[in-house]
Write a protein that holds these residues in place. Sequence first.
Motif, PDB file in Angstrom:
ATOM      1  N   GLU A  69       0.853  -1.092  -0.073  1.00 50.66           N
ATOM      2  CA  GLU A  69       0.133  -0.009   0.038  1.00 50.66           C
ATOM      3  C   GLU A  69       1.032   1.184   0.208  1.00 50.66           C
ATOM      4  OE1 GLU A  69      -3.293  -0.189  -0.343  1.00 50.66           O
ATOM      5  OE2 GLU A  69      -3.246  -2.179  -0.269  1.00 50.66           O
ATOM      6  N   PRO A  70       0.350   2.411  -0.607  1.00 48.58           N
ATOM      7  CA  PRO A  70       1.036   3.715  -0.373  1.00 48.58           C
ATOM      8  C   PRO A  70       1.705   4.027   0.806  1.00 48.58           C
ATOM      9  CG  PRO A  70      -0.597   4.134  -1.447  1.00 48.58           C
ATOM     10  CD  PRO A  70      -0.947   2.634  -0.954  1.00 48.58           C
ATOM     11  N   THR A  91       4.809   3.753   7.500  1.00 48.70           N
ATOM     12  CA  THR A  91       5.792   3.119   6.494  1.00 48.70           C
ATOM     13  C   THR A  91       5.345   3.711   5.169  1.00 48.70           C
ATOM     14  OG1 THR A  91       6.217   1.367   7.725  1.00 48.70           O
ATOM     15  CG2 THR A  91       6.607   1.082   5.423  1.00 48.70           C
ATOM     16  N   PHE A  92       5.892   4.167   4.426  1.00 45.30           N
ATOM     17  CA  PHE A  92       5.370   4.651   2.963  1.00 45.30           C
ATOM     18  C   PHE A  92       6.185   3.845   1.907  1.00 45.30           C
ATOM     19  CE2 PHE A  92       5.741   8.251   5.983  1.00 45.30           C
ATOM     20  CZ  PHE A  92       4.526   8.812   5.659  1.00 45.30           C
ATOM     21  N   TYR A 146       7.380  -7.775  -6.096  1.00 45.50           N
ATOM     22  CA  TYR A 146       7.373  -6.411  -6.378  1.00 45.50           C
ATOM     23  C   TYR A 146       8.491  -5.669  -5.941  1.00 45.50           C
ATOM     24  CZ  TYR A 146       2.596  -7.296  -7.162  1.00 45.50           C
ATOM     25  OH  TYR A 146       1.237  -7.940  -7.859  1.00 45.50           O
ATOM     26  N   GLU A 147       9.072  -4.757  -6.569  1.00 45.96           N
ATOM     27  CA  GLU A 147      10.269  -4.085  -6.193  1.00 45.96           C
ATOM     28  C   GLU A 147       9.737  -2.225  -5.853  1.00 45.96           C
ATOM     29  OE1 GLU A 147      14.690  -4.330  -7.474  1.00 45.96           O
ATOM     30  OE2 GLU A 147      13.864  -2.818  -8.616  1.00 45.96           O
ATOM     31  N   TYR A 148      10.227  -1.715  -4.751  1.00 46.74           N
ATOM     32  CA  TYR A 148       9.698  -0.581  -4.635  1.00 46.74           C
ATOM     33  C   TYR A 148      10.600   0.183  -3.347  1.00 46.74           C
ATOM     34  CZ  TYR A 148       7.777  -3.595  -0.743  1.00 46.74           C
ATOM     35  OH  TYR A 148       7.658  -4.143   0.091  1.00 46.74           O
ATOM     36  N   ASP A 149      10.372   1.524  -3.400  1.00 47.33           N
ATOM     37  CA  ASP A 149      11.378   2.464  -2.376  1.00 47.33           C
ATOM     38  C   ASP A 149      10.245   2.419  -1.156  1.00 47.33           C
ATOM     39  OD1 ASP A 149      13.376   2.935  -4.330  1.00 47.33           O
ATOM     40  OD2 ASP A 149      12.166   4.217  -4.962  1.00 47.33           O
ATOM     41  N   ARG A 150      11.060   1.928  -0.007  1.00 45.11           N
ATOM     42  CA  ARG A 150      10.315   1.911   1.189  1.00 45.11           C
ATOM     43  C   ARG A 150      11.095   3.220   2.334  1.00 45.11           C
ATOM     44  NH1 ARG A 150       9.997  -3.259   4.755  1.00 45.11           N
ATOM     45  NH2 ARG A 150      12.134  -2.506   5.007  1.00 45.11           N
ATOM     46  N   ALA A 173      -3.001  10.385   5.115  1.00 43.77           N
ATOM     47  CA  ALA A 173      -3.560  10.007   3.855  1.00 43.77           C
ATOM     48  C   ALA A 173      -4.211  11.487   3.038  1.00 43.77           C
ATOM     49  CB  ALA A 173      -5.068   9.476   4.124  1.00 43.77           C
ATOM     50  N   ALA A 174      -4.571  12.604   3.701  1.00 47.18           N
ATOM     51  CA  ALA A 174      -4.745  13.576   3.298  1.00 47.18           C
ATOM     52  C   ALA A 174      -3.470  14.517   2.588  1.00 47.18           C
ATOM     53  CB  ALA A 174      -5.567  14.609   3.999  1.00 47.18           C
ATOM     54  N   ASN A 175      -2.406  14.243   3.230  1.00 51.54           N
ATOM     55  CA  ASN A 175      -1.335  14.889   3.063  1.00 51.54           C
ATOM     56  C   ASN A 175      -0.134  14.128   2.598  1.00 51.54           C
ATOM     57  OD1 ASN A 175      -2.229  17.919   3.714  1.00 51.54           O
ATOM     58  ND2 ASN A 175      -2.464  16.692   5.592  1.00 51.54           N
ATOM     59  N   PHE A 176      -0.341  13.111   1.968  1.00 52.00           N
ATOM     60  CA  PHE A 176       0.546  11.887   1.405  1.00 52.00           C
ATOM     61  C   PHE A 176       1.958  12.829   1.019  1.00 52.00           C
ATOM     62  CE2 PHE A 176       2.462   8.884  -1.245  1.00 52.00           C
ATOM     63  CZ  PHE A 176       2.959   7.910  -0.490  1.00 52.00           C
ATOM     64  N   PRO A 177       1.802  13.643   0.112  1.00 57.16           N
ATOM     65  CA  PRO A 177       3.156  14.088  -0.635  1.00 57.16           C
ATOM     66  C   PRO A 177       4.136  14.828   0.628  1.00 57.16           C
ATOM     67  CG  PRO A 177       1.337  14.668  -1.940  1.00 57.16           C
ATOM     68  CD  PRO A 177       0.786  14.152  -0.740  1.00 57.16           C
ATOM     69  N   LYS A 178       3.330  15.569   1.376  1.00 53.70           N
ATOM     70  CA  LYS A 178       4.075  16.160   2.363  1.00 53.70           C
ATOM     71  C   LYS A 178       4.730  15.156   3.462  1.00 53.70           C
ATOM     72  CE  LYS A 178       2.459  17.567   6.244  1.00 53.70           C
ATOM     73  NZ  LYS A 178       1.624  18.207   7.499  1.00 53.70           N
TER      74      LYS A 178
END
Length: 162
Positions: A10-11, A24-25, A51-55, A71-76
């Motif tokens: 999940e994101p 965890t992102f 799956y390969e991803y950045d964590r 959730a509302a400010n994920f990019p920040k």
Amino acid sequence: MKVRGGTRPEPYRCVRSEDRMVVTFTENVKEITNEILDAISEEDAELGKEYEYDRYQMTVPYRENLESDVAANFPKWIALAKQQEYDEKAADVRAKRNALLAETDSAFCIDRILPENISTTAFTNKLKELAQSDIAKYRQALRDIPEQEGFPYKVKWPTKPQ
């Protein structure tokens, strides 16, 4: 940090631990393709996916509505987690670099390498020799580590001269 796993992440994921929240992102999720999977059933292939991803992970004080804020400010939040990871890795690399510099400090203590009654010319010549030595180049390479491309994730450590 690059990670591989058998489940599509999940994101973000929040896990509360008493008065703390571990967040965890994940981003840049890529499915790893495997030619072997093409030859088996769809159901079995689903089990064999990777799956390969950045964590990135950070721990913050728990508060009500923290998960909805993430959730509302994920990019920040993910930018904050990336910066925190970068700062921690950079501090670790600098600490190692400083320890390596400290190991060679005695080679640059003027009072240890020069006789008591030395002429100005001899002193200047000795300083020039020291400044052009392999150990001086090694120390400069250590000081230049933060300028390397990929710092602090990919560091090329110089080799200490004998």
